[in-house]
Motif scaffolding. Structure first.
Motif, PDB file in Angstrom:
ATOM      1  N   HIS A 262      24.749 -45.462  73.750  1.00 39.75           N
ATOM      2  CA  HIS A 262      25.427 -46.478  72.932  1.00 39.75           C
ATOM      3  C   HIS A 262      25.583 -47.760  73.759  1.00 39.75           C
ATOM      4  O   HIS A 262      26.691 -48.117  74.179  1.00 39.75           O
ATOM      5  CB  HIS A 262      26.813 -45.980  72.480  1.00 39.75           C
ATOM      6  CG  HIS A 262      26.766 -44.778  71.603  1.00 39.75           C
ATOM      7  ND1 HIS A 262      26.599 -43.504  72.094  1.00 39.75           N
ATOM      8  CD2 HIS A 262      26.851 -44.643  70.236  1.00 39.75           C
ATOM      9  CE1 HIS A 262      26.590 -42.642  71.083  1.00 39.75           C
ATOM     10  NE2 HIS A 262      26.737 -43.298  69.957  1.00 39.75           N
ATOM     11  N   PRO A 263      24.467 -48.461  74.003  1.00 41.47           N
ATOM     12  CA  PRO A 263      24.532 -49.661  74.855  1.00 41.47           C
ATOM     13  C   PRO A 263      25.493 -50.725  74.334  1.00 41.47           C
ATOM     14  O   PRO A 263      26.060 -51.489  75.125  1.00 41.47           O
ATOM     15  CB  PRO A 263      23.085 -50.172  74.876  1.00 41.47           C
ATOM     16  CG  PRO A 263      22.368 -49.439  73.780  1.00 41.47           C
ATOM     17  CD  PRO A 263      23.101 -48.165  73.558  1.00 41.47           C
ATOM     18  N   ASP A 264      25.721 -50.753  73.014  1.00 42.32           N
ATOM     19  CA  ASP A 264      26.677 -51.731  72.467  1.00 42.32           C
ATOM     20  C   ASP A 264      28.091 -51.437  72.964  1.00 42.32           C
ATOM     21  O   ASP A 264      28.878 -52.357  73.213  1.00 42.32           O
ATOM     22  CB  ASP A 264      26.641 -51.699  70.932  1.00 42.32           C
ATOM     23  CG  ASP A 264      26.948 -50.309  70.366  1.00 42.32           C
ATOM     24  OD1 ASP A 264      26.517 -49.299  70.975  1.00 42.32           O
ATOM     25  OD2 ASP A 264      27.608 -50.219  69.320  1.00 42.32           O
ATOM     26  N   GLN A 265      28.404 -50.158  73.159  1.00 39.85           N
ATOM     27  CA  GLN A 265      29.736 -49.787  73.655  1.00 39.85           C
ATOM     28  C   GLN A 265      29.865 -50.085  75.148  1.00 39.85           C
ATOM     29  O   GLN A 265      30.912 -50.535  75.611  1.00 39.85           O
ATOM     30  CB  GLN A 265      30.008 -48.302  73.375  1.00 39.85           C
ATOM     31  CG  GLN A 265      29.960 -47.939  71.897  1.00 39.85           C
ATOM     32  CD  GLN A 265      30.981 -48.713  71.069  1.00 39.85           C
ATOM     33  OE1 GLN A 265      32.173 -48.692  71.354  1.00 39.85           O
ATOM     34  NE2 GLN A 265      30.508 -49.412  70.046  1.00 39.85           N
ATOM     35  N   LEU A 266      28.791 -49.849  75.884  1.00 41.67           N
ATOM     36  CA  LEU A 266      28.781 -50.203  77.309  1.00 41.67           C
ATOM     37  C   LEU A 266      28.966 -51.713  77.481  1.00 41.67           C
ATOM     38  O   LEU A 266      29.673 -52.168  78.389  1.00 41.67           O
ATOM     39  CB  LEU A 266      27.465 -49.737  77.947  1.00 41.67           C
ATOM     40  CG  LEU A 266      27.271 -50.032  79.437  1.00 41.67           C
ATOM     41  CD1 LEU A 266      28.400 -49.445  80.281  1.00 41.67           C
ATOM     42  CD2 LEU A 266      25.914 -49.493  79.912  1.00 41.67           C
ATOM     43  N   VAL A 279      37.138 -46.062  77.582  1.00 38.21           N
ATOM     44  CA  VAL A 279      35.935 -45.221  77.535  1.00 38.21           C
ATOM     45  C   VAL A 279      36.314 -43.756  77.753  1.00 38.21           C
ATOM     46  O   VAL A 279      35.875 -42.866  77.021  1.00 38.21           O
ATOM     47  CB  VAL A 279      34.918 -45.657  78.618  1.00 38.21           C
ATOM     48  CG1 VAL A 279      33.720 -44.704  78.644  1.00 38.21           C
ATOM     49  CG2 VAL A 279      34.459 -47.084  78.383  1.00 38.21           C
ATOM     50  N   VAL A 280      37.158 -43.526  78.762  1.00 38.66           N
ATOM     51  CA  VAL A 280      37.559 -42.151  79.095  1.00 38.66           C
ATOM     52  C   VAL A 280      38.273 -41.491  77.911  1.00 38.66           C
ATOM     53  O   VAL A 280      37.957 -40.358  77.529  1.00 38.66           O
ATOM     54  CB  VAL A 280      38.451 -42.138  80.357  1.00 38.66           C
ATOM     55  CG1 VAL A 280      39.077 -40.756  80.575  1.00 38.66           C
ATOM     56  CG2 VAL A 280      37.643 -42.553  81.586  1.00 38.66           C
ATOM     57  N   GLU A 281      39.214 -42.197  77.289  1.00 37.37           N
ATOM     58  CA  GLU A 281      39.975 -41.600  76.184  1.00 37.37           C
ATOM     59  C   GLU A 281      39.097 -41.353  74.954  1.00 37.37           C
ATOM     60  O   GLU A 281      39.224 -40.319  74.291  1.00 37.37           O
ATOM     61  CB  GLU A 281      41.180 -42.475  75.823  1.00 37.37           C
ATOM     62  CG  GLU A 281      42.206 -42.620  76.934  1.00 37.37           C
ATOM     63  CD  GLU A 281      42.597 -41.298  77.583  1.00 37.37           C
ATOM     64  OE1 GLU A 281      42.999 -40.361  76.856  1.00 37.37           O
ATOM     65  OE2 GLU A 281      42.486 -41.188  78.818  1.00 37.37           O
ATOM     66  N   LEU A 286      36.038 -37.634  71.423  1.00 41.94           N
ATOM     67  CA  LEU A 286      34.782 -37.336  70.718  1.00 41.94           C
ATOM     68  C   LEU A 286      34.082 -36.099  71.268  1.00 41.94           C
ATOM     69  O   LEU A 286      33.469 -35.334  70.521  1.00 41.94           O
ATOM     70  CB  LEU A 286      33.841 -38.544  70.824  1.00 41.94           C
ATOM     71  CG  LEU A 286      32.618 -38.522  69.925  1.00 41.94           C
ATOM     72  CD1 LEU A 286      33.009 -38.761  68.475  1.00 41.94           C
ATOM     73  CD2 LEU A 286      31.592 -39.559  70.378  1.00 41.94           C
ATOM     74  N   GLU A 287      34.151 -35.913  72.589  1.00 38.65           N
ATOM     75  CA  GLU A 287      33.471 -34.793  73.248  1.00 38.65           C
ATOM     76  C   GLU A 287      34.487 -34.040  74.095  1.00 38.65           C
ATOM     77  O   GLU A 287      34.493 -34.139  75.326  1.00 38.65           O
ATOM     78  CB  GLU A 287      32.317 -35.307  74.129  1.00 38.65           C
ATOM     79  CG  GLU A 287      31.163 -35.946  73.380  1.00 38.65           C
ATOM     80  CD  GLU A 287      30.294 -34.928  72.632  1.00 38.65           C
ATOM     81  OE1 GLU A 287      30.516 -33.707  72.781  1.00 38.65           O
ATOM     82  OE2 GLU A 287      29.394 -35.364  71.899  1.00 38.65           O
ATOM     83  N   PHE A 342      31.202 -42.892  68.235  1.00 38.92           N
ATOM     84  CA  PHE A 342      31.717 -43.296  69.544  1.00 38.92           C
ATOM     85  C   PHE A 342      32.074 -44.777  69.470  1.00 38.92           C
ATOM     86  O   PHE A 342      31.210 -45.627  69.314  1.00 38.92           O
ATOM     87  CB  PHE A 342      30.648 -43.047  70.612  1.00 38.92           C
ATOM     88  CG  PHE A 342      31.059 -43.449  72.006  1.00 38.92           C
ATOM     89  CD1 PHE A 342      32.213 -42.947  72.593  1.00 38.92           C
ATOM     90  CD2 PHE A 342      30.265 -44.322  72.754  1.00 38.92           C
ATOM     91  CE1 PHE A 342      32.585 -43.303  73.896  1.00 38.92           C
ATOM     92  CE2 PHE A 342      30.619 -44.678  74.050  1.00 38.92           C
ATOM     93  CZ  PHE A 342      31.775 -44.169  74.623  1.00 38.92           C
ATOM     94  N   ASP A 343      33.363 -45.081  69.557  1.00 41.83           N
ATOM     95  CA  ASP A 343      33.837 -46.459  69.404  1.00 41.83           C
ATOM     96  C   ASP A 343      34.948 -46.714  70.412  1.00 41.83           C
ATOM     97  O   ASP A 343      36.103 -46.336  70.203  1.00 41.83           O
ATOM     98  CB  ASP A 343      34.348 -46.672  67.969  1.00 41.83           C
ATOM     99  CG  ASP A 343      34.874 -48.085  67.749  1.00 41.83           C
ATOM    100  OD1 ASP A 343      34.734 -48.930  68.663  1.00 41.83           O
ATOM    101  OD2 ASP A 343      35.435 -48.341  66.666  1.00 41.83           O
ATOM    102  N   VAL A 344      34.601 -47.370  71.523  1.00 41.89           N
ATOM    103  CA  VAL A 344      35.586 -47.591  72.590  1.00 41.89           C
ATOM    104  C   VAL A 344      36.668 -48.587  72.181  1.00 41.89           C
ATOM    105  O   VAL A 344      37.708 -48.686  72.836  1.00 41.89           O
ATOM    106  CB  VAL A 344      34.906 -48.050  73.903  1.00 41.89           C
ATOM    107  CG1 VAL A 344      34.014 -46.953  74.452  1.00 41.89           C
ATOM    108  CG2 VAL A 344      34.124 -49.356  73.714  1.00 41.89           C
ATOM    109  N   THR A 345      36.452 -49.308  71.082  1.00 40.35           N
ATOM    110  CA  THR A 345      37.468 -50.255  70.594  1.00 40.35           C
ATOM    111  C   THR A 345      38.404 -49.609  69.567  1.00 40.35           C
ATOM    112  O   THR A 345      39.310 -50.262  69.051  1.00 40.35           O
ATOM    113  CB  THR A 345      36.808 -51.492  69.941  1.00 40.35           C
ATOM    114  OG1 THR A 345      36.148 -51.085  68.730  1.00 40.35           O
ATOM    115  CG2 THR A 345      35.779 -52.137  70.863  1.00 40.35           C
ATOM    116  N   ARG A 346      38.184 -48.342  69.264  1.00 39.68           N
ATOM    117  CA  ARG A 346      39.004 -47.616  68.279  1.00 39.68           C
ATOM    118  C   ARG A 346      40.481 -47.730  68.653  1.00 39.68           C
ATOM    119  O   ARG A 346      40.868 -47.504  69.806  1.00 39.68           O
ATOM    120  CB  ARG A 346      38.570 -46.162  68.238  1.00 39.68           C
ATOM    121  CG  ARG A 346      39.238 -45.305  67.182  1.00 39.68           C
ATOM    122  CD  ARG A 346      38.806 -43.838  67.325  1.00 39.68           C
ATOM    123  NE  ARG A 346      37.366 -43.679  67.149  1.00 39.68           N
ATOM    124  CZ  ARG A 346      36.758 -43.560  65.969  1.00 39.68           C
ATOM    125  NH1 ARG A 346      37.494 -43.577  64.861  1.00 39.68           N
ATOM    126  NH2 ARG A 346      35.465 -43.427  65.889  1.00 39.68           N
TER     127      ARG A 346
END
Length: 413
Positions: A262-266, A279-281, A286-287, A342-346
């Motif tokens: 998910h390069p957009d999330q990186l 990212v960790v949370e 998710l996993e 996968f959404d790190v901005t959630r």
């Protein structure tokens, strides 16, 4: 309400999230069948799971509250035997749990964990030097094997004072504990080897104590007034070594995999829009590193409607309960229709990956610290990091408990 036909859990864990979706489809609580026909109620609703995990009428002690164990129906060859048989805070209830947890909690205070940061950074940097060497001239590197695995194992080994030469054997037996489709011979062999290795460790630390958690536990056993038995001492070490690295290995492995796919999330992290903590949370949600955790037991009949669950469904006294963390982490009731994304901005990344209530993972702050340091270090060192195979070619670990990859092959640039 009569018992429905149970959903048979695949002991190899080949499709953890497909299975988690099937568990959710059957409602917030559903009957499942574990290896050797052992039945349990899988709880996938995050709200219901939280209530059950904090209720004193739900126990983790099979010796007091699981008739199948009390009646001798659970054989040592059962693939989940170690998860149930150990005598430590993981399987303790009430006052016994408080006593055993208090012995270990001193090692995992916020101050002690924060003090480990420089050492974790040092270990990560040294491992990445080796990774860099291994990946020269475009060679493929297995990042799980060369980085995700050795980082947590070295941290927990230093905390416990494990001699370096014991590392490979302890790693092998921990892998065996999580291998939920193991043969009866493999199960009993793993059990015997684990206790042989820990017996050697305890004997060594009795001869030559150090400034480490093993020596502190031995002192509590031999000199203290905690009534820590020899079996509890060994089984507390089993828990520390197993929980102290397998879950963190999976967390780092899964987070790297998610960012590479998910390069957009990186890009969000690299731009500073979100932090590595985010990212960790989100990776934990998710996993979940532990997809399903055996086992808990109803101390008395539990009407699910009293917990906000379905009307008419009762978990009977003595029946087993499985915490379905992978299913809960993607539940639409909490995370909406895009729960699988996968959404790190959630905004809401709250999860149950480390458990909840009295048995919440003591090592959670350390696992989070290791993951933040590991992710920042690997993406700073290798900004061109990419998977060396198609993501669909990655194979899961042979376990329905442990959620990670067998390997994570990458190109460094």
């Amino acid at each position: 309400m009569g018992h429905p036909r149970p959903l048979v859990i695949d002991p190899t864990g080949r499709d953890i999230h497909g299975e988690a979706a099937r568990i959710r489809e059957r409602g917030p609580v559903t009957l499942v069948e574990l290896p050797d026909g052992v039945r349990a109620w899988a709880v996938s609703s995050p709200a219901l799971l939280r209530r059950l995990l904090t209720d004193p009428r739900v126990s983790k002690d099979p010796r007091r509250h699981w008739p199948r164990w009390i009646d001798g129906e659970i054989a040592p060859e059962w693939p989940l035997f170690t998860w149930v048989a150990v005598r430590n805070m993981f399987t303790a209830y009430g006052g016994e749990h408080k006593r055993l947890r208090a012995l270990v909690s001193k090692a995992f205070t916020a101050r002690r964990t924060a003090a480990l940061r420089p050492r974790v950074e040092e270990i990560a940097a040294a491992l990445l030097d080796r990774v860099g060497e291994a990946g020269r001239h475009g060679r493929v590197v297995d990042l799980r094997e060369e980085f995700c695995y050795p980082l947590p194992i070295q941290v927990i080994s230093e905390l416990l004072g494990l001699p370096e030469e014991q590392g490979p054997e302890l790693r092998a037996v921990v892998d065996g504990v999580f291998h939920t489709s193991a043969t009866p011979e493999e199960v009993t062999d793993t059990y015997a080897r684990f206790y042989a290795a820990l017996g050697e460790l305890v004997a060594l630390k009795r001869r030559s104590p150090g400034d480490d958690l093993t020596s502190a536990l031995i002192a509590a056993r031999d000199e203290g007034d905690t009534r820590l038995s020899e079996q509890e001492l060994l089984d507390t070490l089993v828990l520390m070594i197993s929980a102290g690295h397998e879950t963190t290995v999976n967390l780092i492995d899964n987070a790297i995999h998610l960012l590479l796919t998910h390069p957009d999330q990186l890009a969000h992290v690299r731009s500073g829009r979100v932090r590595w903590e985010d990212v960790v949370e989100e990776a934990l949600r998710l996993e979940a590193p532990v997809a399903s955790l055996p086992l808990r037991y109803a101390v008395e009949d539990l009407e699910m409607s009293a917990f906000g669950g379905p009307e008419g469904l009762v978990i009977r006294q003595g029946e087993a309960v499985l915490a379905a963390y992978a299913a809960a982490g993607r539940h639409p009731e909490t995370y909406g229709e895009d729960a699988d994304r996968f959404d790190v901005t959630r905004a809401d990344k709250e999860h149950l990956a480390f458990g909840h209530g009295a048995h919440f993972c003591l090592g959670a702050p350390l696992g989070r610290l290791e993951a933040r340091i590991a992710l920042r270090a690997v993406f700073d060192r290798f900004p061109g990091l990419r998977l060396a195979v198609d993501a669909s070619a990655l194979e899961p670990i042979d376990s329905f408990i442990s959620n990670g990859h067998r390997s994570l092959p990458v190109h460094l640039s």
